[in-house]
Scaffold this motif. Structure first.
Motif, PDB file in Angstrom:
ATOM      1  N   TYR A  55       1.034  -1.154   0.110  1.00 28.17           N
ATOM      2  CA  TYR A  55       0.102   0.124  -0.099  1.00 28.17           C
ATOM      3  C   TYR A  55       0.735   1.427  -0.144  1.00 28.17           C
ATOM      4  CZ  TYR A  55      -3.048   3.713   1.544  1.00 28.17           C
ATOM      5  OH  TYR A  55      -3.610   4.777   1.631  1.00 28.17           O
ATOM      6  N   ASP A  56       1.847   1.208   0.640  1.00 28.37           N
ATOM      7  CA  ASP A  56       2.742   2.645   0.803  1.00 28.37           C
ATOM      8  C   ASP A  56       4.072   2.309   0.008  1.00 28.37           C
ATOM      9  OD1 ASP A  56       4.080   0.208   2.140  1.00 28.37           O
ATOM     10  OD2 ASP A  56       4.658   1.625   4.015  1.00 28.37           O
ATOM     11  N   ARG A  57       4.103   1.767  -1.239  1.00 29.52           N
ATOM     12  CA  ARG A  57       4.955   1.549  -2.058  1.00 29.52           C
ATOM     13  C   ARG A  57       4.745   1.318  -3.463  1.00 29.52           C
ATOM     14  NH1 ARG A  57      10.193   1.969  -0.406  1.00 29.52           N
ATOM     15  NH2 ARG A  57      10.976   1.042  -2.426  1.00 29.52           N
ATOM     16  N   VAL A  58       3.659   2.186  -3.727  1.00 28.27           N
ATOM     17  CA  VAL A  58       3.143   2.297  -5.071  1.00 28.27           C
ATOM     18  C   VAL A  58       3.978   3.037  -6.260  1.00 28.27           C
ATOM     19  CG1 VAL A  58       1.367   2.475  -6.524  1.00 28.27           C
ATOM     20  CG2 VAL A  58       0.851   1.700  -4.426  1.00 28.27           C
ATOM     21  N   PRO A  59       4.574   2.645  -7.239  1.00 23.66           N
ATOM     22  CA  PRO A  59       5.361   3.169  -8.121  1.00 23.66           C
ATOM     23  C   PRO A  59       4.708   4.295  -9.059  1.00 23.66           C
ATOM     24  CG  PRO A  59       5.042   0.860  -9.193  1.00 23.66           C
ATOM     25  CD  PRO A  59       4.419   1.056  -7.969  1.00 23.66           C
ATOM     26  N   PHE A  60       5.232   5.584  -8.904  1.00 26.60           N
ATOM     27  CA  PHE A  60       4.604   6.697  -9.598  1.00 26.60           C
ATOM     28  C   PHE A  60       5.744   7.263 -10.694  1.00 26.60           C
ATOM     29  CE2 PHE A  60       1.889   6.390  -5.803  1.00 26.60           C
ATOM     30  CZ  PHE A  60       0.588   6.746  -6.403  1.00 26.60           C
ATOM     31  N   ALA A  61       5.290   8.131 -11.713  1.00 30.87           N
ATOM     32  CA  ALA A  61       6.442   8.505 -12.474  1.00 30.87           C
ATOM     33  C   ALA A  61       5.982   9.879 -13.045  1.00 30.87           C
ATOM     34  CB  ALA A  61       6.627   7.653 -13.701  1.00 30.87           C
ATOM     35  N   VAL A  62       6.681  11.110 -13.270  1.00 31.61           N
ATOM     36  CA  VAL A  62       6.570  12.214 -13.680  1.00 31.61           C
ATOM     37  C   VAL A  62       6.458  11.983 -15.120  1.00 31.61           C
ATOM     38  CG1 VAL A  62       7.105  14.540 -13.751  1.00 31.61           C
ATOM     39  CG2 VAL A  62       7.959  13.329 -11.773  1.00 31.61           C
ATOM     40  N   ALA A  63       5.039  12.849 -15.681  1.00 34.72           N
ATOM     41  CA  ALA A  63       5.127  12.627 -17.083  1.00 34.72           C
ATOM     42  C   ALA A  63       6.257  13.345 -17.730  1.00 34.72           C
ATOM     43  CB  ALA A  63       3.703  13.233 -17.588  1.00 34.72           C
ATOM     44  N   ASP A  64       6.572  12.857 -19.293  1.00 35.38           N
ATOM     45  CA  ASP A  64       7.624  13.091 -19.656  1.00 35.38           C
ATOM     46  C   ASP A  64       7.643  14.663 -19.944  1.00 35.38           C
ATOM     47  OD1 ASP A  64       8.519  10.522 -19.743  1.00 35.38           O
ATOM     48  OD2 ASP A  64       7.865  10.178 -21.872  1.00 35.38           O
TER      49      ASP A  64
END
Length: 219
Positions: A170-179
């Protein structure tokens, strides 16, 4: 009932007709020619035209009229197939160029929308993007709901990533900044300053907190 004899066919009425045993082979050669690549049919057209020309000017033995007609027909067919192959290749290049242009237009559009939205970003949104820019973290992990980055996620400036079926906590979901966002925040660091927030940790003392994390006591 039909009877075959030495290349002739007798039908039920008793009449005979002659057929050419080479016709199936000739038909199969035509279909093989249709499968040839553009450069192959092009070379055949050039060779055939050259052969007819050399025969006409006397370098090669003269040809019978039916040979000239058959050769000209073969050259025309090969030239048409080569031209069709060239047109198909040009069409593919045009389609690829058009797709590339549409992608460029779409990227420019989302970049412009983000730049227009920068003045409306909250201090916390700027702090999150500034933290990521400072530490060169295009990807990061956070809580499943995004924490304080939920508004950035809602605007699709930050996106959840991961392989389908990937197991995450729950506390380690991967996210990424849009290019497009990542490119702009690195080009305009003055709009996304690094403003560290520290918290006490009984093991190592004061540490910088991740600005998108919501403390458990505030949930």
């Amino acid at each position: 009932m039909a009877f075959h004899c030495n290349g002739a066919v007798q039908d039920a009425s008793g009449s005979w007709s002659v057929y050419n045993r080479a016709m199936p082979d000739f038909t199969s050669k035509i279909f093989d020619l249709l499968k040839a690549s553009g450069w192959q049919t092009g070379m055949l057209a050039i060779f055939g035209a050259g052969f007819l020309y050399l025969s006409r000017i006397g370098v090669l033995p003269p040809l019978e009229p039916w040979m000239i007609l058959a050769g000209a027909a073969g050259v025309a067919i090969c030239a048409a197939l080569a031209l069709a192959s060239i047109c198909s290749g040009v069409q593919g290049l045009i389609q690829a160029g058009w797709a590339w242009w549409r992608r460029r237009v779409a990227i420019k559009k989302v970049e412009r929308l983000f730049e227009e939205d920068i003045p409306t970003l909250s201090d916390h949104e700027r702090r999150i993007l500034g933290y990521l820019r400072h530490y060169r973290l295009k990807t990061f992990v956070g809580d499943q709901d995004g924490g304080y980055a939920d508004t950035l996620i809602a605007k699709r400036y930050v996106r959840m990533i991961g392989v389908h079926g990937q197991a995450v906590s729950y506390d380690r979901v991967p996210f990424a900044v849009a290019d497009h966002v990542w490119r702009i925040i690195n080009e305009r660091p003055e709009d996304f300053p690094h403003q560290p927030i520290s918290a006490a940790d009984r093991r190592v003392g004061h540490v910088e907190v991740q600005p998108w994390r919501i403390p458990l006591l505030l949930r």
